[in-house]
Design a protein around this motif. Sequence first.
Motif, PDB file in Angstrom:
ATOM      1  N   GLN A  44       9.743  -4.824  36.709  1.00 52.80           N
ATOM      2  CA  GLN A  44      10.649  -3.976  37.478  1.00 52.80           C
ATOM      3  C   GLN A  44       9.824  -3.257  38.548  1.00 52.80           C
ATOM      4  O   GLN A  44       9.563  -2.054  38.445  1.00 52.80           O
ATOM      5  CB  GLN A  44      11.368  -2.977  36.573  1.00 52.80           C
ATOM      6  CG  GLN A  44      12.334  -3.630  35.591  1.00 52.80           C
ATOM      7  CD  GLN A  44      13.049  -2.623  34.720  1.00 52.80           C
ATOM      8  OE1 GLN A  44      12.486  -1.600  34.296  1.00 52.80           O
ATOM      9  NE2 GLN A  44      14.322  -2.888  34.451  1.00 52.80           N
ATOM     10  N   PRO A  45       9.414  -3.984  39.564  1.00 54.12           N
ATOM     11  CA  PRO A  45       8.541  -3.387  40.583  1.00 54.12           C
ATOM     12  C   PRO A  45       9.271  -2.365  41.437  1.00 54.12           C
ATOM     13  O   PRO A  45      10.469  -2.481  41.688  1.00 54.12           O
ATOM     14  CB  PRO A  45       8.117  -4.595  41.408  1.00 54.12           C
ATOM     15  CG  PRO A  45       9.263  -5.540  41.279  1.00 54.12           C
ATOM     16  CD  PRO A  45       9.769  -5.368  39.883  1.00 54.12           C
ATOM     17  N   ARG A  46       8.520  -1.383  41.897  1.00 51.32           N
ATOM     18  CA  ARG A  46       9.068  -0.375  42.819  1.00 51.32           C
ATOM     19  C   ARG A  46       8.756  -0.717  44.270  1.00 51.32           C
ATOM     20  O   ARG A  46       9.547  -0.432  45.165  1.00 51.32           O
ATOM     21  CB  ARG A  46       8.498   0.997  42.481  1.00 51.32           C
ATOM     22  CG  ARG A  46       8.967   1.577  41.148  1.00 51.32           C
ATOM     23  CD  ARG A  46       8.201   2.856  40.832  1.00 51.32           C
ATOM     24  NE  ARG A  46       6.792   2.561  40.536  1.00 51.32           N
ATOM     25  CZ  ARG A  46       5.826   3.469  40.520  1.00 51.32           C
ATOM     26  NH1 ARG A  46       6.093   4.730  40.842  1.00 51.32           N
ATOM     27  NH2 ARG A  46       4.580   3.115  40.234  1.00 51.32           N
ATOM     28  N   HIS A  47       7.585  -1.310  44.503  1.00 50.47           N
ATOM     29  CA  HIS A  47       7.160  -1.635  45.860  1.00 50.47           C
ATOM     30  C   HIS A  47       6.627  -3.065  45.881  1.00 50.47           C
ATOM     31  O   HIS A  47       5.721  -3.414  45.116  1.00 50.47           O
ATOM     32  CB  HIS A  47       6.086  -0.663  46.344  1.00 50.47           C
ATOM     33  CG  HIS A  47       6.549   0.759  46.416  1.00 50.47           C
ATOM     34  ND1 HIS A  47       6.376   1.654  45.379  1.00 50.47           N
ATOM     35  CD2 HIS A  47       7.204   1.426  47.389  1.00 50.47           C
ATOM     36  CE1 HIS A  47       6.907   2.822  45.715  1.00 50.47           C
ATOM     37  NE2 HIS A  47       7.419   2.706  46.935  1.00 50.47           N
ATOM     38  N   TYR A  66      15.088  -7.649  43.103  1.00 49.83           N
ATOM     39  CA  TYR A  66      14.546  -6.419  42.540  1.00 49.83           C
ATOM     40  C   TYR A  66      15.159  -5.186  43.208  1.00 49.83           C
ATOM     41  O   TYR A  66      15.403  -5.178  44.411  1.00 49.83           O
ATOM     42  CB  TYR A  66      13.028  -6.357  42.727  1.00 49.83           C
ATOM     43  CG  TYR A  66      12.275  -7.458  42.034  1.00 49.83           C
ATOM     44  CD1 TYR A  66      12.271  -7.579  40.637  1.00 49.83           C
ATOM     45  CD2 TYR A  66      11.548  -8.393  42.769  1.00 49.83           C
ATOM     46  CE1 TYR A  66      11.566  -8.587  40.000  1.00 49.83           C
ATOM     47  CE2 TYR A  66      10.829  -9.403  42.143  1.00 49.83           C
ATOM     48  CZ  TYR A  66      10.854  -9.498  40.763  1.00 49.83           C
ATOM     49  OH  TYR A  66      10.148 -10.490  40.129  1.00 49.83           O
ATOM     50  N   ALA A  68      13.961  -2.590  44.532  1.00 46.08           N
ATOM     51  CA  ALA A  68      12.645  -2.135  44.986  1.00 46.08           C
ATOM     52  C   ALA A  68      12.614  -2.070  46.503  1.00 46.08           C
ATOM     53  O   ALA A  68      13.467  -2.635  47.193  1.00 46.08           O
ATOM     54  CB  ALA A  68      11.571  -3.100  44.488  1.00 46.08           C
ATOM     55  N   GLN A  69      11.609  -1.378  47.013  1.00 38.92           N
ATOM     56  CA  GLN A  69      11.322  -1.412  48.442  1.00 38.92           C
ATOM     57  C   GLN A  69      10.535  -2.688  48.719  1.00 38.92           C
ATOM     58  O   GLN A  69       9.490  -2.925  48.118  1.00 38.92           O
ATOM     59  CB  GLN A  69      10.518  -0.195  48.861  1.00 38.92           C
ATOM     60  CG  GLN A  69      11.305   1.104  48.856  1.00 38.92           C
ATOM     61  CD  GLN A  69      10.509   2.241  49.472  1.00 38.92           C
ATOM     62  OE1 GLN A  69       9.330   2.398  49.199  1.00 38.92           O
ATOM     63  NE2 GLN A  69      11.153   3.035  50.300  1.00 38.92           N
ATOM     64  N   ASP A 109       3.368  -2.957  43.457  1.00 35.81           N
ATOM     65  CA  ASP A 109       3.509  -3.527  42.117  1.00 35.81           C
ATOM     66  C   ASP A 109       3.491  -5.054  42.151  1.00 35.81           C
ATOM     67  O   ASP A 109       3.118  -5.688  41.157  1.00 35.81           O
ATOM     68  CB  ASP A 109       4.825  -3.060  41.487  1.00 35.81           C
ATOM     69  CG  ASP A 109       4.920  -1.556  41.430  1.00 35.81           C
ATOM     70  OD1 ASP A 109       4.117  -0.947  40.721  1.00 35.81           O
ATOM     71  OD2 ASP A 109       5.791  -0.983  42.132  1.00 35.81           O
TER      72      ASP A 109
END
Length: 262
Positions: A44-47, A66, A68-69, A109
């Motif tokens: 679950q990446p954020r970036h 995702y 995410a950004q 990430d």
Amino acid sequence: MSEAVIDKRQVAASFSRAASSYDQAAAFQRQVGDDLLAVLPAMQPRHVVDLGSGTGFFTRALHARYAAQVFGLDLAEGMVRLARQQPPAVQGWAVADAEHLPLRSASLDLLFSSLAVQWCPRLDQVLAEARRVLRPGGYLAFTTLVDGSLHELRQAWQAVDGFVHVNRFMPAADLQALLTDSGLRIQHCQVQPYVLQYQQLSELTRELKALGANNRNPGRPGGLTGRARLRALTQAYERFRQADGTLPATYQVAQVILQVQE
């Protein structure tokens, strides 16, 4: 590839010129990228950054996958310009060099890159930059071409003249050594052949031009290729014609997933 073999300015210019025709010719590139997406570990990446994003196809796929950004980076300004025009919008695009990423340390990430890093003279520097910008536990997932790619075309040209007509790629053993020395944990590494089929050699050569994957090696011939040499090349390539009547073009693709130690 070694620094003596490839000039990144020429690579950037070639892919920029091909931006408008790239998507129509990129079926193989899409398949390779899809296969890399399929083996990504659960996360679950954020970036997230798509490195060598081209027209943004996988940048948008990562954005859809995702919460995410997601940012797209590419060396070719023409590719980035075209990507910005395509919906849906993602967080951002930038012209950037994989060997000198304009990113903060420990800020990502996931660093995703499909069929881009083979154009970098210093893959060891790419790996070092990935290690720098990834957070502990973060992943670098990439595909790259290795030695043996387009061996049919290389052998056919060798029967015609002594010039270098086909891009050279890193031997798989050299890639494995760089991965081992990178300081990143190797989660997955395999080399898989992809064999494309064509009715005529001209279909392959037109496709390579449309993709921007032109020959950028020292020793390549200057100027236009004459008709006599093209006829000789076509004849030499005929030795590879299959029982079903098609001409094969083989790519050797390394699929790699690395992780920063936590």
